[in-house]
Scaffold this motif. Sequence first.
Motif, PDB file in Angstrom:
ATOM      1  N   GLU A 295       0.848  -1.186   0.000  1.00 15.54           N
ATOM      2  CA  GLU A 295       0.000   0.000   0.000  1.00 15.54           C
ATOM      3  C   GLU A 295       0.889   1.243   0.000  1.00 15.54           C
ATOM      4  OE1 GLU A 295      -3.160   0.056  -0.397  1.00 15.54           O
ATOM      5  OE2 GLU A 295      -3.639  -2.061  -0.095  1.00 15.54           O
ATOM      6  N   SER A 358     -10.127  -0.460   3.050  1.00 19.06           N
ATOM      7  CA  SER A 358     -11.195  -0.414   2.044  1.00 19.06           C
ATOM      8  C   SER A 358     -11.344   0.973   1.433  1.00 19.06           C
ATOM      9  CB  SER A 358     -12.526  -0.839   2.684  1.00 19.06           C
ATOM     10  OG  SER A 358     -12.445  -2.139   3.222  1.00 19.06           O
ATOM     11  N   SER A 359     -10.403   1.855   1.720  1.00 15.89           N
ATOM     12  CA  SER A 359     -10.515   3.250   1.291  1.00 15.89           C
ATOM     13  C   SER A 359     -10.010   3.457  -0.131  1.00 15.89           C
ATOM     14  CB  SER A 359      -9.716   4.133   2.253  1.00 15.89           C
ATOM     15  OG  SER A 359      -9.560   5.428   1.740  1.00 15.89           O
ATOM     16  N   GLN A 360     -10.593   4.440  -0.828  1.00 13.43           N
ATOM     17  CA  GLN A 360     -10.155   4.785  -2.181  1.00 13.43           C
ATOM     18  C   GLN A 360      -9.675   6.231  -2.297  1.00 13.43           C
ATOM     19  OE1 GLN A 360     -13.082   1.663  -4.612  1.00 13.43           O
ATOM     20  NE2 GLN A 360     -13.289   3.838  -4.981  1.00 13.43           N
ATOM     21  N   HIS A 386      -8.221  14.518  -4.708  1.00  6.58           N
ATOM     22  CA  HIS A 386      -8.330  13.084  -5.000  1.00  6.58           C
ATOM     23  C   HIS A 386      -8.233  12.820  -6.496  1.00  6.58           C
ATOM     24  CE1 HIS A 386      -9.842   8.970  -5.137  1.00  6.58           C
ATOM     25  NE2 HIS A 386     -10.764   9.378  -5.994  1.00  6.58           N
ATOM     26  N   PHE A 565     -19.654   1.308  -5.918  1.00  8.48           N
ATOM     27  CA  PHE A 565     -18.283   0.933  -5.569  1.00  8.48           C
ATOM     28  C   PHE A 565     -17.836  -0.357  -6.249  1.00  8.48           C
ATOM     29  CE2 PHE A 565     -18.790   3.783  -1.792  1.00  8.48           C
ATOM     30  CZ  PHE A 565     -17.707   4.597  -2.079  1.00  8.48           C
ATOM     31  N   THR A 568     -16.128   0.761  -9.658  1.00 13.53           N
ATOM     32  CA  THR A 568     -15.082   1.780  -9.738  1.00 13.53           C
ATOM     33  C   THR A 568     -14.014   1.543  -8.685  1.00 13.53           C
ATOM     34  OG1 THR A 568     -14.601   4.157  -9.608  1.00 13.53           O
ATOM     35  CG2 THR A 568     -16.394   3.336  -8.237  1.00 13.53           C
ATOM     36  N   LYS A 569     -12.774   1.803  -9.065  1.00 12.51           N
ATOM     37  CA  LYS A 569     -11.654   1.723  -8.125  1.00 12.51           C
ATOM     38  C   LYS A 569     -11.177   3.108  -7.707  1.00 12.51           C
ATOM     39  CE  LYS A 569     -11.182  -2.763  -8.107  1.00 12.51           C
ATOM     40  NZ  LYS A 569     -11.455  -3.548  -6.878  1.00 12.51           N
ATOM     41  N   THR A 570     -11.712   4.138  -8.360  1.00  9.42           N
ATOM     42  CA  THR A 570     -11.275   5.506  -8.059  1.00  9.42           C
ATOM     43  C   THR A 570     -12.418   6.420  -7.653  1.00  9.42           C
ATOM     44  OG1 THR A 570     -11.482   6.129 -10.394  1.00  9.42           O
ATOM     45  CG2 THR A 570      -9.334   5.321  -9.663  1.00  9.42           C
ATOM     46  N   ASP A 603     -15.694   6.933   0.834  1.00 11.07           N
ATOM     47  CA  ASP A 603     -14.739   6.472  -0.183  1.00 11.07           C
ATOM     48  C   ASP A 603     -14.454   4.980  -0.114  1.00 11.07           C
ATOM     49  OD1 ASP A 603     -13.238   7.532   2.272  1.00 11.07           O
ATOM     50  OD2 ASP A 603     -11.628   6.477   1.238  1.00 11.07           O
ATOM     51  N   GLY A 604     -15.374   4.224   0.467  1.00 13.34           N
ATOM     52  CA  GLY A 604     -15.186   2.779   0.490  1.00 13.34           C
ATOM     53  C   GLY A 604     -16.332   2.090   1.195  1.00 13.34           C
ATOM     54  N   LYS A 656     -17.265   9.473 -10.461  1.00 15.68           N
ATOM     55  CA  LYS A 656     -16.218   8.551 -10.916  1.00 15.68           C
ATOM     56  C   LYS A 656     -15.772   8.902 -12.329  1.00 15.68           C
ATOM     57  CE  LYS A 656     -19.444   4.970 -12.516  1.00 15.68           C
ATOM     58  NZ  LYS A 656     -19.807   3.554 -12.428  1.00 15.68           N
TER      59      LYS A 656
END
Length: 656
Positions: A295, A358-360, A386, A565, A568-570, A603-604, A656
């Motif tokens: 990470e 689990s945060s983005q 972001h 969610f 999307t990953k962002t 965000d997650g 997104k």
Amino acid sequence: MLPQFWQKLFFKKILCLGLLSQAYIFPSYSQENIEAKIETTPGIIESLLEVIDIEKNQYSTLIKEAEKKSLLITDDEQVKEIKLDPFFVKSLLLNSENRYLNFIKDQTDECRLISLFQNDLIKTSRGLVNRVIVNFIDKDNKRERALLTKSNFLELYFKKKCINNKELEKLFERGNLANTMKSITLTTPTTSNQCVQILNDWQRNPNTPFLCGLHETLSRGDKAKLILPAISPIQRKRRSVLQSRINTAERLTPLIPYFQRTYLKNLCENIDNQEQFCDKYLAKDIWSQIVTGEEPDYLLSYKCKNVLGKDTVNKNDLRKCALKFKNEPKYCLTKGNSKHPSSYPLENCESISDSLNSSQLITKYHDCPGSVDNEGIINTHRLLSHFRKAEFSSTEFTCASEANLSFAKLNIDANNSKGWPLKICFKNLASELKECYSYVPGASKNSPLSEDIVISKILKKAERTPFDISCKLVNSNIYNPNRLGYKTGCHIVYDPSNCTSIHCPKEIYYETKLIDYLKYEGKVLYDYFPTSFSNEKYATSNLVNDSLRKESKTIRNLTALKFFFSNTKTGIIHGIGCAEDLYPLIFQRISLNECKPLPFIIDGIVEEKDKTELVFRGAISDIHTPKNIAWNMIFNSVANYKELHPLETWTLYGIK
């Protein structure tokens, strides 16, 4: 009493006996037809320490004998057969790390031993090997013992055996290393069974000794850096060796990314220890994953800088912080937001770790909600940072101006003067006209909108100076016009007890003269979401969408949120709800329908068994302290705010 490391020595003893007494592994190294000129292997029942002492004496005797015939063999016809001397191999086995001897535990592949030898993973009682003791048969069919350089031996050996080792070695040469590392997949396990399989695969992989050779080279370089300062200048040879190791490691480091270096460190140091290898990757806490490179550093670095009181942190600092956060969960309740005021107390380290897993949201900065006048400005700054992947230094002096600057630029770029009406005005005596310039309160080196830079430009024009003026913000408690340092130049004096990040009356002095013709104008008023159809275009939410060229999607229920969610990953979700529902311990309702609007970001999503929680960051919370929150709290806060909204708008949107 046996020494603490007797198991390690005993293992080597048994392995060595397998080689020398039984000629069980690598038959070409057996003592058949060799006249033993030195004492053979002592019995197992002897003291293990005595075994080592005897081996050292034997090796010294062997070296002296071999030095009598120090050779350079350039032609295959000079010798009929050549191999490592069995007693030399014994010394390698007795003095090398167990974890690397594990590569030859099946006792069948001679080339595996050579690969360890190639990569300096095995050593004699005198350390790393530069010269090799060999047995060879000369032209007269007489078996002799002699000394060869390591490179000379390998050159001859590869002409007859283990040609693949030579080809692999080329792949790991410095000129090819970057491409080789890109082609190698370093898989991180997610389950215990998968981890066991991955480690078994690495133990059998012919690349592994070469990868571990890289790790050992880097490790020796790090150790040399620590040792070198303590070595006397008189010991030139010793210093030269250490400096050479440092230089070699420094040349390799840029070719091997950080994640790969940490992966190889864990792999090579635990190649024979399944439990320790797997623990690093099966640990669920985010702190361990950051240290291993799985990470990104920024999830820990800003909090770590704050805790340690440092402007920058290195890998060792991150490891210290990670260990602290992992072992002392309550530590994070009160540490990590010093001089970056936010809601308090914070969350415990374990809860933060669960949320970050689990945060983005990308958080390469450390804002300070308590120092910014409006929570919407903080939320906007977080949204823009972001998607733009912006990075800020975020000191205690710049964290507020960074957020204000993001918000100001958003409105100025959209020609929305109402969104950012702050201006510094003066009457131009040459044109007799009023001139105004937009500004952002505070000082910033990187923005022409910074208050100090704007005032500097105005003064140069108004005072008609032939040179540039540089203005500095000064605390009124420090400013003293009688001191030499304040008698020249431009100083913007403010009273910290009468200041917010946006409203902060100031006195401006140039060459000790009070500048009274500059006027501050404007008050920041804006709508985060549209409150009327007439201002819909310039609502902050729409400006963000236009600036980022993104589209928003209304999130009305948990099913829609999960679907968002999952695709999307962002993407992130932002909204406004009643603070009384989001922070019930901080904000209590005193009257019916009471609601303090508060922007936030989701965000997650965290799903465990039958429980679903959301990764939440309120605009008053520390950016590096997310927390898990139930959907019903979000729903109630937005629903209650909707009842009071002029357009009865549902204020929860995904971007997104």
